[in-house]
Design an enzyme around this catalytic site. Structure first.
Site, PDB file in Angstrom:
ATOM      1  N   SER A  43       3.949   3.779   1.605  1.00 42.90           N
ATOM      2  CA  SER A  43       3.419   5.041   2.136  1.00 42.90           C
ATOM      3  C   SER A  43       1.924   4.883   2.326  1.00 42.90           C
ATOM      4  CB  SER A  43       3.714   6.202   1.172  1.00 42.90           C
ATOM      5  OG  SER A  43       2.905   6.102  -0.001  1.00 42.90           O
ATOM      6  N   LEU A 107       1.917   3.989  -3.604  1.00 48.96           N
ATOM      7  CA  LEU A 107       1.103   5.197  -3.479  1.00 48.96           C
ATOM      8  C   LEU A 107      -0.353   4.783  -3.343  1.00 48.96           C
ATOM      9  CD1 LEU A 107       0.659   8.316  -3.751  1.00 48.96           C
ATOM     10  CD2 LEU A 107       0.463   7.938  -6.215  1.00 48.96           C
ATOM     11  N   ILE A 138       0.169   0.836  -6.840  1.00 52.00           N
ATOM     12  CA  ILE A 138      -0.972   1.610  -6.386  1.00 52.00           C
ATOM     13  C   ILE A 138      -1.659   0.804  -5.289  1.00 52.00           C
ATOM     14  CG2 ILE A 138      -3.184   2.631  -7.001  1.00 52.00           C
ATOM     15  CD1 ILE A 138      -0.736   4.040  -8.223  1.00 52.00           C
ATOM     16  N   LYS A 139      -1.829   1.428  -4.126  1.00 51.60           N
ATOM     17  CA  LYS A 139      -2.435   0.738  -2.982  1.00 51.60           C
ATOM     18  C   LYS A 139      -3.953   0.852  -3.051  1.00 51.60           C
ATOM     19  CE  LYS A 139      -0.308   0.763   1.046  1.00 51.60           C
ATOM     20  NZ  LYS A 139       0.326   1.218   2.318  1.00 51.60           N
ATOM     21  N   ILE A 140      -4.589  -0.309  -2.956  1.00 50.03           N
ATOM     22  CA  ILE A 140      -6.048  -0.399  -2.969  1.00 50.03           C
ATOM     23  C   ILE A 140      -6.470  -1.207  -1.745  1.00 50.03           C
ATOM     24  CG2 ILE A 140      -8.058  -1.311  -4.190  1.00 50.03           C
ATOM     25  CD1 ILE A 140      -6.544  -0.907  -6.806  1.00 50.03           C
TER      26      ILE A 140
END
Length: 363
Positions: A43, A107, A138-140
């Protein structure tokens, strides 16, 4: 055997590049798992901005959150995490069966933190704890500041999907950050198994470059950059440095192909799926591309780890006037800006939906 199953047999995972509440409520995502071999999803702010802004599926939940005093980012993350928990639970059997290699959802931290390493790490830790699912990345972003945050987040035990990578050099910086984070954990006596993927955006290269290239080079630059990046990936996995970490229990930071929907109507709709078939990778697809590939896609090992002639294509693009390094930086910068714009629209949509229509009307 379906084309999607053939890709899995080759060693490539297929993830969906979308999530919406109707997709979950209707059972469509569950069907994609069984019918199309989907084993994860991603996402981003644009996906959620579209999902919330163009549907009434979230209105009741927005009203409930607003009545509890939630607003802005807090309200959004409550909505997004609710969806992603449900999706993570659907993929949990794959996650367990593969020992955590597959079966993930993602996310993204607030895109406003793209150049704030300290804030990104704090957000990554908080969001991962809040989501409370072992198979949630977790998207960074792989910006210079993001690379710092990636290392620190991995060291803190947060699984990371590195996003907004546009070149082999940007990938290598993200991979180095991952390795350093794992090495620090090993040195500290911590578990070496903190998963990560590195997401290279492909089709945006061609959207940016086609108008400046002769027809013979149209829709070839993105694939050439991907081929170079896959070579760098395979070279990293051959290093003694990686073998030491693998022996300590670390998992490979898998390479993920993002932005694989065909943007040029003159090009095949399965172009980037067929061209990027390769072991130990992930392809995250929009639904339109997934359906097209399942219907008429062809599977063969397309990337061999030797660059697949990508260097020659890139040399030709340079000769045609494309500054590859500058364009990679531009694409990353524009990608971060685009997500920030989607974020602003998303928060505006939430604010509008949270305000009763009577309050919007002048007396």
């Amino acid at each position: 055997m379906k084309a999607t199953q053939q890709l899995h047999a080759l060693g490539q995972s297929l993830w969906l590049d979308n999530i919406t509440r109707p997709l979950l409520d209707s059972g469509a995502l569950a069907r994609y798992i069984t019918q199309y071999s989907i084993t994860g999803l991603t996402s981003n702010p644009t996906i959620f901005e579209h999902a919330i802004g163009t549907s009434d599926a979230y209105d009741e939940a927005i009203a409930r959150g607003t009545s509890k005093g939630q607003a802005g980012e807090a309200l959004f993350f409550d909505l997004a995490i609710a969806d992603l928990r449900r999706a993570a639970d659907l993929f949990r059997p794959v996650f367990e069966a593969t020992g955590g290699v597959d079966g993930w959802v993602s996310l993204e931290v607030s895109p406003l933190l793209a150049h704030d390493a300290k804030g990104t790490v704090a957000a990554a830790v908080h969001l991962h704890q809040l989501a409370d699912r072992p198979n949630l990345y977790i998207k960074i972003p792989g910006t210079p500041e993001g690379v710092v945050a990636i290392e620190e987040s991995i060291f803190a035990g947060v699984p990371v999907n590195v996003t907004l990578l546009f070149s082999a050099a940007q990938y290598q910086a993200a991979a180095e950050a991952y390795l350093r984070g794992i090495e620090r954990r090993v040195a500290a006596g911590l578990d070496a198994k903190v998963n990560s993927v590195a997401s290279l955006f492909v089709s945006r290269w061609d959207v940016a470059a086609n108008k400046r290239l002769p027809g013979a080079l149209h829709n070839r630059l993105g694939i050439a950059v991907a081929a170079q990046t896959y070579r760098a990936y395979r070279e990293l996995l051959a290093l003694p440095r990686w073998h030491r970490l693998a022996a300590a229990g670390a998992h490979v930071q898998r390479l993920l192909w993002a932005s694989t929907g065909t943007k040029d109507p003159a090009a095949p709709d399965t172009l980037y799926v067929e061209a990027l078939a390769a072991p130990d990778t992930i392809n995250t697809l929009p639904e339109k591309t997934l359906f097209a590939f399942s219907d008429h896609g062809k599977v063969q090992p397309s990337l061999q780890g030797d660059g697949n002639g990508g260097d020659a294509t890139i040399a030709q693009c340079r000769e045609a006037g494309i500054d590859i390094d500058a364009l990679a930086e531009q694409l990353q910068r524009e990608g971060a800006e685009s997500f920030s714009q989607s974020w602003a629209k998303l928060l505006d949509n939430l604010a509008n939906k949270a305000t009763p229509s009577s309050a919007k009307t002048d007396p």
